[in-house]
Design a protein around this motif. Structure first.
Motif, mmCIF file in Angstrom:
data_model
loop_
_atom_site.group_PDB
_atom_site.id
_atom_site.type_symbol
_atom_site.label_atom_id
_atom_site.label_comp_id
_atom_site.label_asym_id
_atom_site.label_seq_id
_atom_site.Cartn_x
_atom_site.Cartn_y
_atom_site.Cartn_z
ATOM 1 N N ALA A 10 0.824 -1.212 0.000
ATOM 2 C CA ALA A 10 0.000 0.000 0.000
ATOM 3 C C ALA A 10 0.862 1.266 0.000
ATOM 4 O O ALA A 10 0.558 2.216 -0.721
ATOM 5 C CB ALA A 10 -0.925 -0.005 1.214
ATOM 6 N N LEU A 11 1.934 1.276 0.760
ATOM 7 C CA LEU A 11 2.736 2.490 0.901
ATOM 8 C C LEU A 11 3.751 2.704 -0.219
ATOM 9 O O LEU A 11 4.032 3.838 -0.587
ATOM 10 C CB LEU A 11 3.476 2.479 2.248
ATOM 11 C CG LEU A 11 2.600 2.558 3.495
ATOM 12 C CD1 LEU A 11 3.458 2.399 4.739
ATOM 13 C CD2 LEU A 11 1.821 3.864 3.529
ATOM 14 N N LEU A 12 4.318 1.602 -0.744
ATOM 15 C CA LEU A 12 5.410 1.724 -1.717
ATOM 16 C C LEU A 12 5.069 1.196 -3.101
ATOM 17 O O LEU A 12 5.891 1.281 -4.009
ATOM 18 C CB LEU A 12 6.667 1.022 -1.184
ATOM 19 C CG LEU A 12 7.214 1.568 0.134
ATOM 20 C CD1 LEU A 12 8.420 0.747 0.594
ATOM 21 C CD2 LEU A 12 7.580 3.044 0.001
ATOM 22 N N GLY A 13 3.887 0.614 -3.259
ATOM 23 C CA GLY A 13 3.462 0.168 -4.577
ATOM 24 C C GLY A 13 4.045 -1.147 -5.052
ATOM 25 O O GLY A 13 3.970 -1.452 -6.238
ATOM 26 N N ALA A 14 4.610 -1.932 -4.150
ATOM 27 C CA ALA A 14 5.107 -3.256 -4.546
ATOM 28 C C ALA A 14 3.909 -4.084 -5.015
ATOM 29 O O ALA A 14 2.871 -4.116 -4.361
ATOM 30 C CB ALA A 14 5.794 -3.943 -3.375
ATOM 31 N N LYS A 15 4.036 -4.723 -6.159
ATOM 32 C CA LYS A 15 2.893 -5.429 -6.731
ATOM 33 C C LYS A 15 2.861 -6.905 -6.399
ATOM 34 O O LYS A 15 1.799 -7.492 -6.243
ATOM 35 C CB LYS A 15 2.883 -5.251 -8.249
ATOM 36 C CG LYS A 15 2.647 -3.817 -8.660
ATOM 37 C CD LYS A 15 2.663 -3.657 -10.148
ATOM 38 C CE LYS A 15 2.457 -2.192 -10.483
ATOM 39 N NZ LYS A 15 2.937 -1.850 -11.783
ATOM 40 N N LYS A 16 4.019 -7.532 -6.343
ATOM 41 C CA LYS A 16 4.068 -8.966 -6.079
ATOM 42 C C LYS A 16 5.260 -9.250 -5.187
ATOM 43 O O LYS A 16 6.340 -8.709 -5.386
ATOM 44 C CB LYS A 16 4.206 -9.735 -7.396
ATOM 45 C CG LYS A 16 4.216 -11.235 -7.210
ATOM 46 C CD LYS A 16 4.210 -11.960 -8.529
ATOM 47 C CE LYS A 16 4.198 -13.465 -8.269
ATOM 48 N NZ LYS A 16 4.207 -14.220 -9.512
ATOM 49 N N TRP A 17 5.043 -10.130 -4.226
ATOM 50 C CA TRP A 17 6.104 -10.559 -3.319
ATOM 51 C C TRP A 17 6.471 -11.995 -3.652
ATOM 52 O O TRP A 17 5.593 -12.814 -3.919
ATOM 53 C CB TRP A 17 5.636 -10.454 -1.868
ATOM 54 C CG TRP A 17 5.428 -9.028 -1.451
ATOM 55 C CD1 TRP A 17 4.288 -8.291 -1.610
ATOM 56 C CD2 TRP A 17 6.390 -8.172 -0.856
ATOM 57 N NE1 TRP A 17 4.481 -7.018 -1.138
ATOM 58 C CE2 TRP A 17 5.774 -6.917 -0.652
ATOM 59 C CE3 TRP A 17 7.710 -8.329 -0.450
ATOM 60 C CZ2 TRP A 17 6.434 -5.838 -0.076
ATOM 61 C CZ3 TRP A 17 8.372 -7.256 0.131
ATOM 62 C CH2 TRP A 17 7.724 -6.023 0.308
ATOM 63 N N VAL A 18 7.757 -12.284 -3.625
ATOM 64 C CA VAL A 18 8.246 -13.639 -3.851
ATOM 65 C C VAL A 18 8.807 -14.139 -2.527
ATOM 66 O O VAL A 18 9.745 -13.551 -1.977
ATOM 67 C CB VAL A 18 9.322 -13.678 -4.960
ATOM 68 C CG1 VAL A 18 9.906 -15.080 -5.093
ATOM 69 C CG2 VAL A 18 8.730 -13.204 -6.280
ATOM 70 N N ARG A 19 8.209 -15.207 -2.026
ATOM 71 C CA ARG A 19 8.597 -15.759 -0.727
ATOM 72 C C ARG A 19 9.619 -16.874 -0.868
ATOM 73 O O ARG A 19 9.532 -17.714 -1.755
ATOM 74 C CB ARG A 19 7.374 -16.323 -0.012
ATOM 75 C CG ARG A 19 6.398 -15.270 0.423
ATOM 76 C CD ARG A 19 6.271 -15.233 1.926
ATOM 77 N NE ARG A 19 5.269 -14.258 2.319
ATOM 78 C CZ ARG A 19 4.299 -14.522 3.160
ATOM 79 N NH1 ARG A 19 4.180 -15.718 3.692
ATOM 80 N NH2 ARG A 19 3.453 -13.568 3.491
#
Length: 164
Positions: A25-34
């Motif tokens: 929400a704050l930085l606009g990261a679209k997808k996280w890779v775990r």
């Protein structure tokens, strides 16, 4: 050669899901890779000069060209567990990248020569070398110096292109 431009900002957290949602929400990261259960073993990692053996869940994303890293300790003692015990979740380090292993070694020596001792260091699978130096006087707990070999760089590029 050391690129002194930060390439990564990292947080330590108890809750990857909540931190991912907030930074999305704050930085606009679209997808996280775990990467669950990343093991740092005593044969390749030290904490204050002593063998370290710990496990952490890691999540990566990007905001523009800056990598975002979230670290959630799972087991064992590390600078991540110490940080959570002392300060709770939050900003843990920024990372600068060395162009090769010689530049990495020189940057670590230079940091130590300027009063920033190595607190934790090691080599990850794939040959990535890292050293965390104390940077509290700079307003962030640690500065990470990293050498990222081509195989790891390709993975990071994949994570970055997932943001498109």
């Amino acid at each position: 050669m050391l690129d002194q431009t930060p390439v990564q900002i990292a947080w330590v957290t108890h809750d990857l899901d909540a931190t991912e949602r907030t930074l999305t929400a704050l930085l606009g990261a679209k997808k996280w890779v775990r990467m669950p259960g990343v093991h740092f073993g005593p044969d390749t990692c030290t904490l204050r000069g002593q063998p370290a053996d710990f496990v952490a869940d890691i999540s990566l994303s990007y905001a523009g060209d800056t990598q975002l890293e979230l670290i959630a300790p799972v087991a064992g003692e590390s600078i991540y567990t110490e940080f959570l015990d002392r300060a709770g979740p939050g900003l843990h380090h920024i990372c600068v990248e060395a162009s090769d292993t010689e530049a990495f070694d020189a940057a670590v020596r230079d940091a130590q020569g300027h009063g920033a001792p190595v607190v934790q260091q090691g080599v990850m699978a794939g040959g990535m070398r890292f050293a965390y130096v104390s940077a509290a006087q700079a307003g962030v707990p640690y500065l990470e110096i990293a050498y990222i070999p081509p195989e790891i760089r390709a993975f990071f590029d994949y994570v970055k292109q997932e943001q498109q």
